[in-house]
Design a protein around this motif. Sequence first.
Motif, mmCIF file in Angstrom:
data_model
loop_
_atom_site.group_PDB
_atom_site.id
_atom_site.type_symbol
_atom_site.label_atom_id
_atom_site.label_comp_id
_atom_site.label_asym_id
_atom_site.label_seq_id
_atom_site.Cartn_x
_atom_site.Cartn_y
_atom_site.Cartn_z
ATOM 1 N N UNK A 108 20.468 -10.727 32.599
ATOM 2 C CA UNK A 108 21.521 -11.199 33.472
ATOM 3 C C UNK A 108 22.130 -10.066 34.127
ATOM 4 N N UNK A 109 21.498 -8.778 34.205
ATOM 5 C CA UNK A 109 22.319 -7.905 34.716
ATOM 6 C C UNK A 109 22.449 -7.892 36.093
ATOM 7 N N UNK A 110 21.642 -8.670 37.002
ATOM 8 C CA UNK A 110 21.568 -8.792 38.236
ATOM 9 C C UNK A 110 22.712 -9.396 38.590
ATOM 10 N N UNK A 128 21.355 -18.390 39.613
ATOM 11 C CA UNK A 128 20.567 -17.180 39.576
ATOM 12 C C UNK A 128 19.843 -16.785 41.136
ATOM 13 N N UNK A 129 19.526 -17.927 41.724
ATOM 14 C CA UNK A 129 18.884 -17.778 43.070
ATOM 15 C C UNK A 129 20.120 -18.247 44.148
ATOM 16 N N UNK A 146 30.503 -13.639 44.127
ATOM 17 C CA UNK A 146 31.542 -13.716 43.283
ATOM 18 C C UNK A 146 31.482 -14.730 42.080
ATOM 19 N N UNK A 147 30.828 -15.813 42.378
ATOM 20 C CA UNK A 147 30.646 -16.807 41.325
ATOM 21 C C UNK A 147 29.487 -16.231 40.200
ATOM 22 N N UNK A 148 28.368 -15.684 40.682
ATOM 23 C CA UNK A 148 27.563 -14.970 39.764
ATOM 24 C C UNK A 148 28.266 -14.040 38.726
ATOM 25 N N UNK A 161 31.662 -14.639 32.004
ATOM 26 C CA UNK A 161 31.771 -15.869 31.002
ATOM 27 C C UNK A 161 30.785 -15.822 29.990
ATOM 28 N N UNK A 162 29.516 -15.379 30.488
ATOM 29 C CA UNK A 162 28.465 -15.379 29.460
ATOM 30 C C UNK A 162 28.519 -14.267 28.366
ATOM 31 N N UNK A 163 29.120 -13.096 28.962
ATOM 32 C CA UNK A 163 29.419 -11.931 27.894
ATOM 33 C C UNK A 163 30.596 -12.256 27.069
#
Length: 177
Positions: free
Chosen positions: A5-7, A43-44, A13-15, A21-23
């Motif tokens: 998920x580094x990208x 992601x897309x 901003x939402x990404x 949040x995931x981290x």
Amino acid sequence: MFLSIDYLKEGNPRQQLAYKAMHALGLLIDLEEYTPVLCGTLPINIDIDNSDLDIIMEVKNFDAFEKSIVALYGCHEGFRIKKTHIRGNPVMKANFLYGGFEFELFGQDVLVTEQYAYLHMIIENTLLRKNPPIREEIIALKKQGYKTEPAFCKVLGLEGDPYEGLIMYGKERGIIT
């Protein structure tokens, strides 16, 4: 590209919020043995306000998976877990709220790179890169209530089951094998 998920760190901003949040949740580390991969619209970059974070995983032992999921996330708002079957295969889904997102954890005994959610995302991402103007059309359909795969099939003029149809479309055009 999507296996990490580094990208998201350099995304919109939402990404970036999803990445944080995931981290903060520690999900990728806690569930590492299941090869978690974020799939879907975020992601897309075709997500809308109520889009969830779909995390797919490869699960061999559903009892152990369920115990882990309940222990790790059962305390979060809106937590629910469900066992079902999709295309004849057992699956387990868990949903909960965290960090401003609804998370959907999806486990099945299939490699993550062979799961429909991942394959659909690869096909959709390829189509969006090849034809950028369809992005707004897809988002508009999603805002009207369409799910992602039916929206793509409508734009592409594909009829029938949108989940199978999109896979066939991707195979016929060499996007996936």
